[in-house]
Design an enzyme around this catalytic site. Structure first.
Site, PDB file in Angstrom:
ATOM      1  N   ARG A   1     -11.116  -8.879   9.635  1.00 46.30           N
ATOM      2  CA  ARG A   1     -10.524 -10.109   9.100  1.00 46.30           C
ATOM      3  C   ARG A   1      -9.949 -10.969  10.223  1.00 46.30           C
ATOM      4  O   ARG A   1     -10.122 -12.193  10.229  1.00 46.30           O
ATOM      5  CB  ARG A   1      -9.439  -9.765   8.083  1.00 46.30           C
ATOM      6  CG  ARG A   1      -9.985  -9.363   6.715  1.00 46.30           C
ATOM      7  CD  ARG A   1      -8.895  -8.874   5.790  1.00 46.30           C
ATOM      8  NE  ARG A   1      -9.378  -8.757   4.407  1.00 46.30           N
ATOM      9  CZ  ARG A   1      -8.821  -7.998   3.477  1.00 46.30           C
ATOM     10  NH1 ARG A   1      -7.747  -7.279   3.784  1.00 46.30           N
ATOM     11  NH2 ARG A   1      -9.316  -7.957   2.265  1.00 46.30           N
TER      12      ARG A   1
ATOM     13  N   HIS B   1      -2.579   0.425   8.317  1.00 45.69           N
ATOM     14  CA  HIS B   1      -3.397  -0.474   7.492  1.00 45.69           C
ATOM     15  C   HIS B   1      -2.460  -1.029   6.434  1.00 45.69           C
ATOM     16  O   HIS B   1      -2.368  -0.526   5.316  1.00 45.69           O
ATOM     17  CB  HIS B   1      -4.556   0.292   6.850  1.00 45.69           C
ATOM     18  CG  HIS B   1      -5.324  -0.523   5.842  1.00 45.69           C
ATOM     19  ND1 HIS B   1      -5.825  -1.771   6.113  1.00 45.69           N
ATOM     20  CD2 HIS B   1      -5.656  -0.257   4.542  1.00 45.69           C
ATOM     21  CE1 HIS B   1      -6.453  -2.237   5.044  1.00 45.69           C
ATOM     22  NE2 HIS B   1      -6.342  -1.342   4.080  1.00 45.69           N
TER      23      HIS B   1
ATOM     24  N   ASP C   1      -8.850  -4.756   8.674  1.00 40.73           N
ATOM     25  CA  ASP C   1      -7.865  -5.674   9.270  1.00 40.73           C
ATOM     26  C   ASP C   1      -8.441  -6.339  10.526  1.00 40.73           C
ATOM     27  O   ASP C   1      -8.290  -7.550  10.727  1.00 40.73           O
ATOM     28  CB  ASP C   1      -6.581  -4.923   9.642  1.00 40.73           C
ATOM     29  CG  ASP C   1      -6.078  -4.035   8.530  1.00 40.73           C
ATOM     30  OD1 ASP C   1      -4.954  -4.256   8.057  1.00 40.73           O
ATOM     31  OD2 ASP C   1      -6.807  -3.102   8.143  1.00 40.73           O
TER      32      ASP C   1
ATOM     33  N   THR D   1      -9.489  -5.217  -5.151  1.00 41.89           N
ATOM     34  CA  THR D   1     -10.294  -5.572  -3.989  1.00 41.89           C
ATOM     35  C   THR D   1     -11.540  -4.693  -3.983  1.00 41.89           C
ATOM     36  O   THR D   1     -11.484  -3.544  -4.400  1.00 41.89           O
ATOM     37  CB  THR D   1      -9.525  -5.360  -2.670  1.00 41.89           C
ATOM     38  OG1 THR D   1      -9.178  -3.974  -2.546  1.00 41.89           O
ATOM     39  CG2 THR D   1      -8.260  -6.193  -2.631  1.00 41.89           C
TER      40      THR D   1
ATOM     41  N   ARG E   1       0.826  -1.204   0.000  1.00 40.09           N
ATOM     42  CA  ARG E   1       0.000   0.000   0.000  1.00 40.09           C
ATOM     43  C   ARG E   1       0.864   1.260   0.000  1.00 40.09           C
ATOM     44  O   ARG E   1       0.505   2.268  -0.611  1.00 40.09           O
ATOM     45  CB  ARG E   1      -0.941  -0.012   1.208  1.00 40.09           C
ATOM     46  CG  ARG E   1      -1.998  -1.113   1.135  1.00 40.09           C
ATOM     47  CD  ARG E   1      -2.850  -1.161   2.395  1.00 40.09           C
ATOM     48  NE  ARG E   1      -3.858  -2.223   2.319  1.00 40.09           N
ATOM     49  CZ  ARG E   1      -3.666  -3.463   2.705  1.00 40.09           C
ATOM     50  NH1 ARG E   1      -2.480  -3.811   3.184  1.00 40.09           N
ATOM     51  NH2 ARG E   1      -4.621  -4.361   2.622  1.00 40.09           N
TER      52      ARG E   1
ATOM     53  N   ASN F   1      -5.730   4.238  -0.768  1.00 37.53           N
ATOM     54  CA  ASN F   1      -4.487   3.683  -0.236  1.00 37.53           C
ATOM     55  C   ASN F   1      -3.260   4.493  -0.658  1.00 37.53           C
ATOM     56  O   ASN F   1      -3.265   5.101  -1.722  1.00 37.53           O
ATOM     57  CB  ASN F   1      -4.325   2.228  -0.711  1.00 37.53           C
ATOM     58  CG  ASN F   1      -5.000   1.248   0.218  1.00 37.53           C
ATOM     59  OD1 ASN F   1      -4.960   1.390   1.424  1.00 37.53           O
ATOM     60  ND2 ASN F   1      -5.643   0.234  -0.359  1.00 37.53           N
TER      61      ASN F   1
END
Length: 247
Positions: free
Chosen positions: A80, A104, A77, A154, A13, A46
């Protein structure tokens, strides 16, 4: 704010900084010129933490209240990681509580010391994460890159995370989410760097920040994450165009 170029296979990122900083820097004044008293602005582009810092600096002439601009940060995050833990214990994700903080990205920090399942600590006080725990966090870190490798972009997971943030803002929920904000002074961080920490999120953005207890190892990892992100953020500050150059 989701505008920006997408990650390419093999990129982190943070590799996106040069391409996306100019885009975000140009968008924020236009948003505020047209809606200076509107709701909070959540930056998703990002690298989310650095782009949040870019957005906040671009908004500086508008004298916004603190917390009005924040980033989607580690909401995804954390989600997940909670899902992986829930799957391991065969329980619903809503029974797992805890946060991933920091960047992140690759230097994110799972706060194992405060993660609980059904009210019981995942790791006993004074304990350390084992290989299975570390493997779960590694899966969280590499999941975005794996999705990009397989389909080129994504969308679903980050879409759900941002929908959750939007729900908190639109309903003025004042719920705690690990979003990106300025963390100077948090766990000994000395820079004006933007990272995720648990924040109370409502209609005006970040209302307040939790001073989350961190073990010594977690605090060290958080400061290392701050150093990693600051290297990119500082470069954006150094290359910030002067008013004269924009005329």
């Amino acid at each position: 704010v989701t505008a920006g170029t997408a990650r390419r296979p093999g990129e982190t990122r943070l590799d996106l900084v040069a391409r996306n900083a100019g885009i975000v820097r140009s968008i924020i004044p236009k948003i505020l010129d047209n809606n200076p008293h509107g709701p909070a602005i959540c930056v998703v582009s990002n690298p989310a933490d650095v782009m949040t810092a870019v957005a906040a600096r671009a908004a500086a002439p508008y004298d916004l209240p603190p917390g009005r601009i924040f980033g989607s940060g580690c909401v995804l995050d954390s989600s997940r990681l909670r899902s992986l833990i829930a799957s391991t214990f065969d329980v619903d994700t809503s029974s797992v509580h805890g946060f991933v903080i920091g960047e992140h990205g690759d230097s994110s920090v799972p706060v194992w010391s405060s993660i609980s399942v059904g009210g019981s600590n995942l790791i006993p006080p004074g304990g350390e994460p084992n290989e299975a725990h570390r493997a779960m966090h590694a899966d969280v870190v590499k999941s975005g890159a794996e999705v990009i490798k397989r389909k080129g972009y994504t969308n679903f997971a980050i879409g759900l995370a941002v929908a959750r943030i939007a729900e908190a803002v639109l309903n003025d929920e004042r719920t705690f989410l690990p979003v990106s904000t300025c963390v100077r002074g948090y766990a000994g961080v000395k820079q004006d760097v933007y990272l995720s920490v648990p924040c109370c999120v409502g209609a005006t953005g970040v209302v307040r920040v939790i001073d989350l207890f961190l073990t010594e190892d977690e605090a060290d990892a958080f400061r290392a994450s701050a150093d990693a992100v600051w290297k990119c953020q500082e470069e954006c500050w150094r290359d910030w165009p002067s008013e004269a150059s924009k005329m």
